[in-house]
Motif scaffolding. Structure first.
Motif, short mmCIF file in Angstrom:
data_model
loop_
_atom_site.label_atom_id
_atom_site.label_comp_id
_atom_site.label_asym_id
_atom_site.label_seq_id
_atom_site.Cartn_x
_atom_site.Cartn_y
_atom_site.Cartn_z
N SER A 134 -71.49 22.38 39.65
CA SER A 134 -71.87 21.25 40.68
C SER A 134 -72.51 20.31 39.99
N HIS A 180 -63.22 16.03 35.79
CA HIS A 180 -62.92 16.82 36.98
C HIS A 180 -61.51 17.22 36.84
N GLU A 185 -63.56 24.18 37.51
CA GLU A 185 -64.64 24.40 38.10
C GLU A 185 -65.80 23.42 38.64
N ASN A 187 -67.17 20.32 40.58
CA ASN A 187 -67.37 19.61 41.67
C ASN A 187 -68.33 18.61 41.69
N THR A 189 -70.23 14.78 42.79
CA THR A 189 -70.44 13.64 43.68
C THR A 189 -70.89 12.48 42.68
N LEU A 266 -71.85 20.30 47.94
CA LEU A 266 -71.19 20.63 46.64
C LEU A 266 -70.73 22.10 46.47
N GLN A 269 -67.62 23.39 48.09
CA GLN A 269 -66.38 22.65 47.90
C GLN A 269 -65.60 23.50 46.86
N ASN A 270 -64.29 23.13 46.79
CA ASN A 270 -63.35 23.64 45.79
C ASN A 270 -62.73 22.61 45.08
N HIS A 271 -63.43 22.21 43.91
CA HIS A 271 -62.92 21.18 43.08
C HIS A 271 -62.68 19.89 43.82
N ALA A 272 -63.89 19.39 44.33
CA ALA A 272 -63.97 17.99 44.73
C ALA A 272 -64.55 17.03 43.96
N CYS A 273 -63.99 15.85 44.18
CA CYS A 273 -65.08 14.79 43.46
C CYS A 273 -64.83 13.37 44.38
N GLU A 274 -66.07 13.13 44.91
CA GLU A 274 -66.27 12.02 45.88
C GLU A 274 -67.45 10.93 45.40
#
Ligand code: NAD
Ligand code: WQD
Length: 353
Positions: A134, A180, A185, A187, A189, A266, A269-274
């Motif tokens: 994270s 990412h 692994e 995640n 923001t 985070l 989440q499963n593999h997020a990028c925001e």
């Protein structure tokens, strides 16, 4: 690597907070503790002072663990992670550590590239080595330049950076999004801050600009305290209602709360990028800020109108709907509250100096 405070009763939800002795980082440390996390500060005091730890201790009534480490030093970072992992889980990393003075970045671009981009690369490599996923990154609305539409949302394109500092934020966002894509692994923001102002209401922590302040509020409070010449309003011939530039000022405590919300989001989440805008969602002109300061604090601000400052955008404020929808976060504090807290902090500083 020097562990300055040995804090033995470690809980499991540790959060590594690089730049945690700085302005936004120190307020975030307070909010993390309030939310049950165990912040671990990693800071080399290149733009802060160890007495921030005393302020934190007064607010929190306890000590916070600190590693006096340069985040560009991957082997020292590795030591920090190993030391934390011996005591428990690392829930995430918040990366504040960076240089942030726009003007200085033009005079010393290499210093900005190596610190801001180098620390981000070293941190991502260390997280990857230890399987920590994270990541909360301090980005900036400066990446948007003067957007075509305001309020600006996260889909607006990056415009060519006005300064090496702004370029480092664009480059870091790119670096992080490439990492990412490569690292399952991760995640992430990417938090795009607008104009953070204010201080903790206790006056025990706040913004400590070293030397001549460049940002509006530290200059305004120091001028009002008689420590500087009158504030110069940079231009009153902009195409805005009163001719002065418009910005989105956000109380640093609201900003700090958003980091806690981001960490909590985070973990599910499963593999997020925001990318998320963090602003109050409305604009105030320089003259409106002066007026709000005067009415919040019952004191007049000495100022004159001067020429435009090169590189200033005319007007920008955030569409912060995505942060509300995703994180359930929104600002709670008004501009006036922030300006009251800024003035309280300035007055307390004077007593200390
Ligand atoms: P700050 O200078 O008060 O805090 C940054 C901290 O990072 C300082 O304590 C400094 O000593 C530390 N640091 C810098 N380089 C380091 C390194 N290599 N290793 C270890 N520690 C290091 O700044 P701030 O206002 O709290 O900003 C925090 C972050 O938010 C920065 O990334 C900044 O670019 C970003 N940001 C700030 C603003 C703003 O107006 N304050 C707006 C948008 C984005
Ligand atoms: C705010 C307004 C000035 C000082 C900077 C960075 C940006 C981000 C936030 C990190 C502007 C006016 C200021 C003064 C003035 N930081 N002003 N007299 O320029 O919006 O943004 O900080 O990411 O990247 O560029 O903030 O506080 O400097 O200025 O009239 O003495 O106040 O013109 O309209 P800015 P600021």
């Amino acid at each position: 690597m020097k562990a300055v405070v040995n804090f033995e009763t470690m809980k499991s939800q540790q959060v590594i907070v690089t730049g945690g002795a700085g302005y936004i980082g120190s307020h975030t440390v307070v909010e993390l503790i309030g939310a049950g996390f165990e912040p671990i500060i990693v800071d080399n005091f290149s733009n802060s002072h160890p007495r921030v730890l005393d302020g934190l201790e007064r607010i929190l009534n306890r000590k916070i663990q600190l590693f006096d480490v340069d985040c560009c030093d991957e082997s020292a970072l590795n030591g920090v992670f190993e030391s934390c992992l011996k005591r428990g889980n690392i829930a995430g990393v918040i990366h504040f550590a960076a240089f942030k003075a726009v003007g200085e970045s033009t005079a010393e671009p290499l210093k900005y590239f190596s610190n801001n981009i180098g620390s981000t690369a070293a941190l991502l490599a260390t997280m990857h080595r230890h399987g920590v996923g994270s990541f909360v990154f301090s980005s900036s609305c400066t990446i948007y330049g003067q957007p075509e539409q305001i309020p600006v949302d996260e889909t607006a394109p990056f415009l060519p950076a006005e300064s090496p500092y702004g370029y480092t934020k664009q480059a870091c966002e790119r670096l992080i999004s490439d990492a990412h894509s490569a690292h399952a692994e991760l995640n992430v923001t990417l938090l795009r801050y607008f104009n953070p102002i204010g201080a903790h209401p206790s006056g025990d922590i706040g913004e400590l600009p070293l030397g001549h302040p460049n940002n509006l509020i530290p200059f305004l409070t120091q001028a009002t305290a008689g420590l500087r010449d009158p504030l110069t309003v940079f231009g009153n011939d902009y195409p805005t209602p009163d001719g002065t530039c418009v910005r989105d000022y956000i109380h640093v405590i609201d900003l700090a709360r958003a980091h806690v919300a981001a960490l909590n989001w985070l973990k599910d989440q499963n593999h997020a990028c925001e990318a998320l805008n963090l602003g109050a969602g409305n604009g105030s002109s320089v003259l409106q800020v002066i007026e709000a300061f005067e009415s919040a604090n019952g004191i007049s601000v000495p100022y004159t109108i001067g020429p435009r400052r090169p590189g200033d955008v005319t007007a920008i404020y955030a569409d912060a709907k995505k942060a509300k929808d995703l994180l359930g976060w929104e600002c709670k504090h008004s501009l006036q509250e922030a300006l009251k807290d800024s003035w309280n902090w300035q007055k307390k500083l004077e007593h200390k100096s």
